[in-house]
Design an enzyme around this catalytic site. Structure first.
Site, short mmCIF file in Angstrom:
data_model
loop_
_atom_site.label_atom_id
_atom_site.label_comp_id
_atom_site.label_asym_id
_atom_site.label_seq_id
_atom_site.Cartn_x
_atom_site.Cartn_y
_atom_site.Cartn_z
N PRO A 11 0.79 -1.23 0.00
CA PRO A 11 0.00 0.00 0.00
C PRO A 11 0.83 1.28 0.00
O PRO A 11 1.87 1.37 0.65
CB PRO A 11 -0.83 -0.10 1.29
CG PRO A 11 -0.12 -1.10 2.13
CD PRO A 11 0.53 -2.06 1.19
N ASN A 12 0.32 2.24 -0.74
CA ASN A 12 0.87 3.60 -0.85
C ASN A 12 2.16 3.70 -1.66
O ASN A 12 2.66 4.80 -1.88
CB ASN A 12 1.07 4.23 0.55
CG ASN A 12 -0.23 4.30 1.31
OD1 ASN A 12 -1.21 4.84 0.81
ND2 ASN A 12 -0.26 3.72 2.50
N ARG A 19 5.21 10.89 -2.44
CA ARG A 19 5.03 10.59 -1.02
C ARG A 19 6.36 10.65 -0.27
O ARG A 19 7.28 9.90 -0.58
CB ARG A 19 4.47 9.15 -0.93
CG ARG A 19 4.36 8.61 0.45
CD ARG A 19 4.08 7.12 0.39
NE ARG A 19 4.03 6.58 1.73
CZ ARG A 19 4.31 5.33 2.03
NH1 ARG A 19 4.66 4.48 1.09
NH2 ARG A 19 4.26 4.93 3.28
N TYR A 24 11.52 8.44 0.89
CA TYR A 24 11.43 7.39 -0.13
C TYR A 24 12.05 7.77 -1.48
O TYR A 24 12.05 6.96 -2.40
CB TYR A 24 9.97 6.97 -0.32
CG TYR A 24 9.33 6.45 0.95
CD1 TYR A 24 9.84 5.32 1.58
CD2 TYR A 24 8.22 7.08 1.53
CE1 TYR A 24 9.28 4.84 2.76
CE2 TYR A 24 7.65 6.60 2.71
CZ TYR A 24 8.19 5.48 3.31
OH TYR A 24 7.63 5.00 4.47
N ASN A 75 7.91 -5.81 -1.19
CA ASN A 75 7.92 -4.69 -0.26
C ASN A 75 6.49 -4.61 0.29
O ASN A 75 5.61 -4.06 -0.37
CB ASN A 75 8.31 -3.38 -0.95
CG ASN A 75 8.38 -2.23 0.06
OD1 ASN A 75 7.89 -2.35 1.19
ND2 ASN A 75 8.97 -1.12 -0.33
N ALA A 78 3.32 -0.85 4.67
CA ALA A 78 2.84 -0.83 6.06
C ALA A 78 2.37 -2.21 6.55
O ALA A 78 2.38 -2.48 7.75
CB ALA A 78 1.74 0.21 6.22
N GLU A 99 12.48 -9.79 1.43
CA GLU A 99 11.70 -8.63 1.88
C GLU A 99 12.52 -7.37 1.61
O GLU A 99 13.72 -7.33 1.91
CB GLU A 99 11.43 -8.76 3.38
CG GLU A 99 10.68 -7.59 3.98
CD GLU A 99 10.60 -7.68 5.50
OE1 GLU A 99 10.88 -8.75 6.08
OE2 GLU A 99 10.28 -6.64 6.11
N HIS A 101 12.75 -2.96 1.64
CA HIS A 101 12.26 -1.64 2.05
C HIS A 101 13.17 -0.56 1.50
O HIS A 101 14.40 -0.71 1.55
CB HIS A 101 12.22 -1.53 3.58
CG HIS A 101 11.30 -2.53 4.19
ND1 HIS A 101 9.94 -2.40 4.15
CD2 HIS A 101 11.56 -3.72 4.77
CE1 HIS A 101 9.39 -3.47 4.72
NE2 HIS A 101 10.35 -4.29 5.09
N ARG A 108 13.56 3.91 12.22
CA ARG A 108 12.44 4.85 12.17
C ARG A 108 11.56 4.68 13.41
O ARG A 108 12.05 4.28 14.47
CB ARG A 108 11.68 4.65 10.85
CG ARG A 108 12.58 4.97 9.63
CD ARG A 108 11.83 4.82 8.32
NE ARG A 108 10.70 5.74 8.24
CZ ARG A 108 9.72 5.62 7.36
NH1 ARG A 108 9.73 4.61 6.49
NH2 ARG A 108 8.71 6.48 7.35
C1 DQA Z 1 8.42 0.90 3.49
C2 DQA Z 1 8.51 1.13 5.00
C3 DQA Z 1 7.14 0.97 5.66
O1 DQA Z 1 7.23 1.21 7.06
C4 DQA Z 1 6.16 1.96 5.07
O2 DQA Z 1 4.88 1.77 5.62
C5 DQA Z 1 6.11 1.95 3.60
C6 DQA Z 1 7.36 1.78 2.84
C7 DQA Z 1 9.76 1.17 2.78
O3 DQA Z 1 9.88 0.76 1.63
O4 DQA Z 1 10.65 1.80 3.34
O5 DQA Z 1 5.08 2.13 2.98
O6 DQA Z 1 8.10 -0.47 3.27
#
Ligand code: DQA
Length: 149
Positions: A11-12, A19, A24, A75, A78, A99, A101, A108
């Site tokens: 998501p997002n 964003r 990011y 990835n 959240a 995994e 990120h 964080r």
């Molecule tokens: C994320 C880190 C997560 O905590 C966050 O909610 C994201 C992006 C990252 O790629 O750093 O949406 O997965």
């Protein structure tokens, strides 16, 4: 036949580029997928990329696509921090998984320091922006190269 790596964005991540560019970066999701595809081609792999905001959509897509794939790069965004449903789906697909990120979740907010997905993945790549994805892809390529099927 080329081996296929599934690339899933949670998501997002559709809003990448707009964003929190301070965290990011400014790369958009299509641009990120383009970089991943380019590196995959160099590695002799096929990739299938997918982004969804919903947990169910991600799980459905994984369930549908995993039988013909060889590895998973995810990835979970959240969902990393609390989705046992996605964790179970990653485990159930039985693909070697990495995994990823963009940010360093260990540095964080406290809620981001927990990953419920990590135990069902072989390795976690974090904190290097798009390079986290590239390193994960190279790791998976090394694993599936020369394997059967
Ligand atoms: C994320 C880190 C997560 O905590 C966050 O909610 C994201 C992006 C990252 O790629 O750093 O949406 O997965």
């Amino acid at each position: 036949m080329k081996k296929t790596v599934l690339v899933m964005h949670g998501p997002n991540l559709s809003a990448l580029g707009r964003r929190r560019p301070d965290i990011y970066g400014t790369l958009t999701l299509p641009a990120l997928d383009g970089l991943i595809k380019k590196r995959a081609e160099e590695l002799g792999l096929a990739v299938k990329c997918f982004q969804a905001n919903g947990e169910g959509e991600l799980i459905d897509w994984l369930e549908k696509n995993s039988p013909r794939a060889h590895a998973l790069l995810i990835n979970p965004a959240a969902y990393t921090h609390y989705s046992y449903a996605l964790r179970d789906a990653v485990e159930a697909c039985a693909l070697p998984a990495a995994e990823v990120h963009l940010s360093d979740i260990s540095k964080r907010e406290p809620f981001r320091r927990i990953s419920v997905i990590k135990p069902v993945c072989l390795r976690q790549f974090k904190g290097k922006g798009e390079l986290s994805y590239i390193e994960a892809l190279e790791f998976l390529a090394g694993l599936i190269k020369g394997t059967e099927g």
